[in-house]
Motif scaffolding. Structure first.
Motif, PDB file in Angstrom:
ATOM      1  N   SER A  13       0.853  -1.188   0.000  1.00  0.00           N
ATOM      2  CA  SER A  13       0.000   0.000   0.000  1.00  0.00           C
ATOM      3  C   SER A  13       0.888   1.237   0.000  1.00  0.00           C
ATOM      4  O   SER A  13       1.997   1.234   0.523  1.00  0.00           O
ATOM      5  N   GLY A  14       0.396   2.286  -0.622  1.00  0.00           N
ATOM      6  CA  GLY A  14       1.144   3.538  -0.677  1.00  0.00           C
ATOM      7  C   GLY A  14       2.172   3.588  -1.790  1.00  0.00           C
ATOM      8  O   GLY A  14       2.947   4.531  -1.859  1.00  0.00           O
ATOM      9  N   SER A  15       2.203   2.588  -2.676  1.00  0.00           N
ATOM     10  CA  SER A  15       3.217   2.575  -3.734  1.00  0.00           C
ATOM     11  C   SER A  15       2.768   3.302  -4.996  1.00  0.00           C
ATOM     12  O   SER A  15       3.542   3.457  -5.922  1.00  0.00           O
ATOM     13  N   VAL A  16       1.520   3.768  -5.041  1.00  0.00           N
ATOM     14  CA  VAL A  16       1.004   4.512  -6.184  1.00  0.00           C
ATOM     15  C   VAL A  16       0.524   5.863  -5.682  1.00  0.00           C
ATOM     16  O   VAL A  16      -0.210   5.953  -4.699  1.00  0.00           O
ATOM     17  N   VAL A  17       0.951   6.919  -6.370  1.00  0.00           N
ATOM     18  CA  VAL A  17       0.517   8.266  -6.027  1.00  0.00           C
ATOM     19  C   VAL A  17      -0.557   8.676  -7.027  1.00  0.00           C
ATOM     20  O   VAL A  17      -0.344   8.619  -8.231  1.00  0.00           O
ATOM     21  N   LEU A  18      -1.721   9.049  -6.513  1.00  0.00           N
ATOM     22  CA  LEU A  18      -2.833   9.464  -7.357  1.00  0.00           C
ATOM     23  C   LEU A  18      -2.916  10.983  -7.368  1.00  0.00           C
ATOM     24  O   LEU A  18      -2.897  11.619  -6.316  1.00  0.00           O
ATOM     25  N   ASN A  19      -2.986  11.559  -8.563  1.00  0.00           N
ATOM     26  CA  ASN A  19      -3.093  13.005  -8.711  1.00  0.00           C
ATOM     27  C   ASN A  19      -4.566  13.364  -8.839  1.00  0.00           C
ATOM     28  O   ASN A  19      -5.142  13.267  -9.916  1.00  0.00           O
ATOM     29  N   LEU A  20      -5.191  13.750  -7.729  1.00  0.00           N
ATOM     30  CA  LEU A  20      -6.627  14.045  -7.697  1.00  0.00           C
ATOM     31  C   LEU A  20      -6.853  15.523  -7.435  1.00  0.00           C
ATOM     32  O   LEU A  20      -6.185  16.114  -6.601  1.00  0.00           O
ATOM     33  N   GLY A  21      -7.807  16.098  -8.126  1.00  0.00           N
ATOM     34  CA  GLY A  21      -8.163  17.483  -7.872  1.00  0.00           C
ATOM     35  C   GLY A  21      -8.426  18.217  -9.170  1.00  0.00           C
ATOM     36  O   GLY A  21      -7.932  17.828 -10.232  1.00  0.00           O
ATOM     37  N   GLY A  22      -9.228  19.243  -9.086  1.00  0.00           N
ATOM     38  CA  GLY A  22      -9.572  19.988 -10.282  1.00  0.00           C
ATOM     39  C   GLY A  22     -10.229  19.088 -11.311  1.00  0.00           C
ATOM     40  O   GLY A  22     -11.222  18.438 -11.030  1.00  0.00           O
ATOM     41  N   ASN A  23      -9.638  18.996 -12.496  1.00  0.00           N
ATOM     42  CA  ASN A  23     -10.168  18.173 -13.578  1.00  0.00           C
ATOM     43  C   ASN A  23      -9.436  16.839 -13.679  1.00  0.00           C
ATOM     44  O   ASN A  23      -9.557  16.133 -14.673  1.00  0.00           O
TER      45      ASN A  23
END
Length: 113
Positions: A13-23
């Motif tokens: 867990s924690g090995s993928v960074v998700l870019n969330l926000g805006g569009n």
């Protein structure tokens, strides 16, 4: 599915960074163990270009899951591809959120058989 096949070890867990926000949103495709290493293609409905991600075993608190993760997607409707010509389904990705898609459990593409 993309023709490449890779062998990957499990990830924690924690090995993928998700870019969330805006569009920007993300997509997680839950697949069976039999798809480990296969690449699943997706495309935004208004584009011909496809992107792919490999199905990997991911170790999480609830145990192992096999998923393909698409961490940085522009919001919109996406087609998940069974193979080069056959869609497995569609999923809407919303900015600031994680969309989830469950890979069909049949060994045949949707609508076949």
């Amino acid at each position: 599915m993309h023709e490449h096949h890779h062998t990957y070890g499990p990830t924690g867990s924690g090995s993928v960074v998700l870019n969330l926000g805006g569009n920007s949103g993300a997509l997680i495709i839950y697949a069976g163990r039999e798809l480990h290493g296969r690449e699943i293609e997706i495309s935004r409905d208004d584009e011909e270009r496809r992107t792919h991600s490999a199905v990997r075993e991911r170790q999480v608190r609830d145990g192992p899951f096999h998923t393909a993760v698409y961490p940085d997607l522009e919001a919109g409707l996406y087609t998940v591809w069974w193979d080069d010509r056959t869609p497995a389904g569609a999923i809407s990705v919303t900015g600031g959120a994680i969309a989830e898609f469950v890979w069909p459990s049949s060994h045949l593409p949707p609508g076949a058989g």
